[in-house]
Design a protein around this motif. Sequence first.
Motif, short mmCIF file in Angstrom:
data_model
loop_
_atom_site.label_atom_id
_atom_site.label_comp_id
_atom_site.label_asym_id
_atom_site.label_seq_id
_atom_site.Cartn_x
_atom_site.Cartn_y
_atom_site.Cartn_z
N LYS A 1 0.79 -1.08 0.10
CA LYS A 1 0.18 0.06 0.06
C LYS A 1 0.76 1.25 0.13
O LYS A 1 0.66 2.25 -0.62
N LYS B 1 -6.48 -5.10 -2.33
CA LYS B 1 -7.40 -5.73 -1.08
C LYS B 1 -8.09 -6.89 -1.74
O LYS B 1 -8.18 -7.97 -0.93
N GLU B 2 -8.31 -7.20 -3.10
CA GLU B 2 -8.90 -8.39 -3.61
C GLU B 2 -7.93 -9.38 -4.15
O GLU B 2 -8.08 -10.38 -4.64
#
Length: 204
Positions: free
Chosen positions: A68, A94-95
Motif C-alpha cells: 500500500k 484488497k482483492e
Amino acid sequence: MNTLISQKRSLRRRSKKDTVNFEQIALRVAEILKAQDIPYMFTGALAVNYHGKPRMTHDIDVVVLLRKENVPQLKKIFDEDFFIDEESIFAALKENSMFNIIHKETGLKVDFWIRKNDDYSQEAFRRRGWYPYQGTEICLATPEDMIIEKLEWFKRSEIDKHYFDALGIYRIQKEKLDIRHIDFWCQQKSIQEIWERIKAKDRP
C-alpha cells in the motif's frame, strides 16, 4: 475503471502514427518498478515472445509484489505518461487481483497482477530471472512457468493461442527446460494431460 476503458477507446480512434513502441513502454515500466524497489516479473505475451514463438500483442502483463505504501509514489511517476486510477490499485491490493494503466500516447494497456500467495505463485515468482532485453535487462517469468501458465489458461478458456504459445516455448526451449518442475506442477494443477499432448507433438 470505466473511465480508463473510455480513454483507451478514444485513443485507439486517433489516426496519428504511434511514436512510442511496445518495447519502449515495457522498458519504462521495468525502469519505474526497479527504481521504486518493487519486485516484478513480466508474463503474458512479452514473456511468450521472448521464450517462444513471437506473435502480435497490444498488452503487457506484469506480476508485482506491491504494498500500500508504494501506491502514491507509483501513481505520481506513472501519471506523466499513463492514465492510472489510484482507487483501482487499492482495490486490486484488497482483492489480490489486478489493475491496469493505459499509455496516453499509444493506448497500450499494461495489466498489473498482484502476486498471489498460493504455493505455485510464490514458487514461480521466486524462480523469475533477469534476461537481456533491448540493451538492458528485465525480469521475466521462466519458460517453464510460462508453459504452466499458458496450459492453465488453455484449460480455463479453451482458446487455442494459449496452447500454441506453450507449444512454441516447449519446441524452442526444450533442451534447457526443467521438465520435472513442469511435470510436478502440471500434476498439481490437473493439466498433465494437456502437457503430455505438448510433449507428444515433438516425438518422432
